[in-house]
Write an enzyme that holds these catalytic residues in place. Structure first.
Site, PDB file in Angstrom:
ATOM      1  CG  HIS A  99      16.631 -42.698  13.432  1.00 26.26           C
ATOM      2  ND1 HIS A  99      17.324 -43.886  13.309  1.00 26.26           N
ATOM      3  CD2 HIS A  99      15.523 -42.838  12.652  1.00 26.26           C
ATOM      4  CE1 HIS A  99      16.655 -44.699  12.511  1.00 26.26           C
ATOM      5  NE2 HIS A  99      15.562 -44.082  12.095  1.00 26.26           N
ATOM      6  CD  GLU A 100      12.995 -40.051  11.496  1.00 23.94           C
ATOM      7  OE1 GLU A 100      13.068 -40.121  10.241  1.00 23.94           O
ATOM      8  OE2 GLU A 100      12.622 -41.008  12.191  1.00 23.94           O
ATOM      9  CG  HIS A 103      16.073 -41.977   7.645  1.00 23.87           C
ATOM     10  ND1 HIS A 103      16.547 -43.202   7.243  1.00 23.87           N
ATOM     11  CD2 HIS A 103      15.241 -42.214   8.700  1.00 23.87           C
ATOM     12  CE1 HIS A 103      16.041 -44.151   8.024  1.00 23.87           C
ATOM     13  NE2 HIS A 103      15.257 -43.569   8.910  1.00 23.87           N
TER      14      HIS A 103
END
Length: 224
Positions: A99-100, A103
């Protein structure tokens, strides 16, 4: 409807939702932290694989202290992972790490909602410190102009949290696609990662609802 009832509604409902969301993400993360991935890959290794596959060799992966303090910093282009994520080989760890990394991909691809959110950071930061004190002083003194300034600052906070929603949802979508396409997780493991990211998404929804409810209350109070 009296202002007291409005205050109770805008306090109790968001508070209950926030507590539920926090509990849900903790329980879901804890559950899937106990499920090891068959590949034995750590969260940090998975994040590195995702950014590498996306053609982002200049993203640095760092370790940070704390629990669920994981975040991507677009200023330094660093992906910061907590011990429970970066050093762990669990379904939860790979889900959060990817998920990071999502980003980081957004940043590299100039994802518009992320860019818009970044423009709100300075005023939202000021608003988080000054909005409520300014509103209260304005209401106490009956200073309409001061109250309006406070409401404008608080509106920036709400806008920031609103634009955060598509940013977070899209990062999770990118994470699941990367984990699947890179064969970093098996199909059943991917379902677990999806559950972790879905639970985390509710914390952002709850934060937005809480801020919006406060703004509605303060706006109604200023019209009394």
């Amino acid at each position: 409807m009296s202002l007291t009832i409005v205050w109770l509604l805008t306090l109790i409902i968001p508070l209950a939702m926030g507590l539920w969301a926090q509990n849900k993400v903790k329980r879901t993360f804890a559950r899937y932290s106990e499920v090891p991935v068959r590949s034995g890959m750590t969260g940090a290794q998975a994040a590195a694989a995702v950014v590498r596959a996306s053609g982002l060799p200049d993203v640095e992966i760092r370790a940070v202290q704390g629990t669920l303090t994981d975040h991507y910093d677009p200023r330094s282009r660093t992906l910061n992972l907590s011990p429970d994520v970066g050093q762990a080989s669990s379904v939860a760890a790979l889900g959060v790490a990817a998920h990071e990394a999502g980003h980081a991909i957004q940043d590299a691809r100039n994802y518009l909602p992320m860019r818009v959110r970044q423009t709100f950071v300075p005023v939202a930061s000021i608003g988080s410190n000054l909005a409520i004190p300014v509103i209260f002083v304005g209401l106490i003194l009956g200073a309409t102009g001061l109250t309006t300034i406070g409401l404008a600052l608080f509106t920036a906070i709400v806008a920031f949290q609103l634009i955060t929603l598509p940013v977070e949802f899209d990062a999770s979508r990118r994470a699941l696609v990367a984990l699947n396409d890179g064969r970093l997780l098996e199909a059943d493991e991917l379902d677990g990662a999806k559950s972790v990211l879905s639970a985390a998404a509710w914390t952002y929804v709850a934060a937005f609802v809480a801020s919006l409810s406060q703004l509605i209350y303060f706006f109604l109070a200023s019209r009394r």
